[in-house]
Design a protein around this motif. Sequence first.
Motif, PDB file in Angstrom:
ATOM      1  N   GLU A 152     -24.311 -20.777 -12.154  1.00  0.00           N
ATOM      2  CA  GLU A 152     -23.403 -19.749 -12.628  1.00  0.00           C
ATOM      3  C   GLU A 152     -22.974 -18.888 -11.444  1.00  0.00           C
ATOM      4  O   GLU A 152     -23.701 -18.765 -10.447  1.00  0.00           O
ATOM      5  CB  GLU A 152     -24.046 -18.877 -13.706  1.00  0.00           C
ATOM      6  N   ARG A 255     -17.648 -18.310 -13.254  1.00  0.00           N
ATOM      7  CA  ARG A 255     -17.918 -19.512 -14.030  1.00  0.00           C
ATOM      8  C   ARG A 255     -19.414 -19.696 -14.228  1.00  0.00           C
ATOM      9  O   ARG A 255     -20.216 -19.244 -13.412  1.00  0.00           O
ATOM     10  CB  ARG A 255     -17.344 -20.737 -13.321  1.00  0.00           C
ATOM     11  N   GLU A 257     -22.209 -22.816 -15.770  1.00  0.00           N
ATOM     12  CA  GLU A 257     -22.395 -24.149 -16.316  1.00  0.00           C
ATOM     13  C   GLU A 257     -23.333 -24.093 -17.516  1.00  0.00           C
ATOM     14  O   GLU A 257     -24.395 -23.444 -17.460  1.00  0.00           O
ATOM     15  CB  GLU A 257     -22.962 -25.090 -15.254  1.00  0.00           C
TER      16      GLU A 257
END
Length: 280
Positions: A152, A255, A257
């Motif tokens: 992340e 972002r 994951e």
Amino acid sequence: MPLHKLEHFDQNYRDTFGGDDLKALDLYTGGEDRVGSVADVLVDDYGHFRYLIIDISLDFVSKKILLPIGLCRISYPERRAYVDGLSRQQIEGLPDHTEDAIVNNDYEEKVRSVFRSPTSGVTYNRDTYNYQEDPDLYGLNEQSHQTFKLYEERLIASKQRIKTGEVTVGKHIETETVHVTVPVQKERVLIERVTPTEAGKAINPNELQFQEGEVARIEVYEETPEIHKEAFVREEVRVKKVVERDTVEAQDTIRREELDIDTAGNLHVQENDIATHEAL
């Protein structure tokens, strides 16, 4: 289902595995005999490991073969891959995997037929086959599993001290012409001749005392200006810095994951939060 080389499927696969690289791992048998090295990995469209491309280098043979992932155990700390029961007969029976080899269903079945147990009970059907039919070849057990790291992004705030300007304070000399007025006094002698009140009155000659050389002295003074320069402190200038505080806000898109789990069949999947890093 088409297969892909690992690097073609994920160009950043080393980051996915925390810097570990499957390529160039030495391949050993359970008896600690080196039989070759891992040249590459083939994965399916979902990123599941299906085969290791093994560069076999033994005295009796030198070739590249496909080795189903379920027959292997990978240990990153040892930089080794292990395979149980890879015989000379199996190696000779496997097709030579060249760079231009087309890995289709028929090619894979040639590989599977070499390793598949006669008691497996698998009947190959080209149109309906899936990898779950050969768990011994593609399944991952407790000693052989894959470890994925989920990443992340986070916003990290830091400060950097940069020079934004400079203030120089100095002195210079300015000149001007100044006029000053000084009153001065000058003495002068005024001689007046006047007619005495006793003018025309006769004086007894016996009372007269004529004297020669009688002199009256009067000192005459005048003031002269004395002008000089003196320096005085006009003002003091103090130079110092003050710190002004402010809060700067920033925003960006980050972002993270998340894990996707695809299962087939009647399976019970249990997740836990214990982070482990064992051999694949």
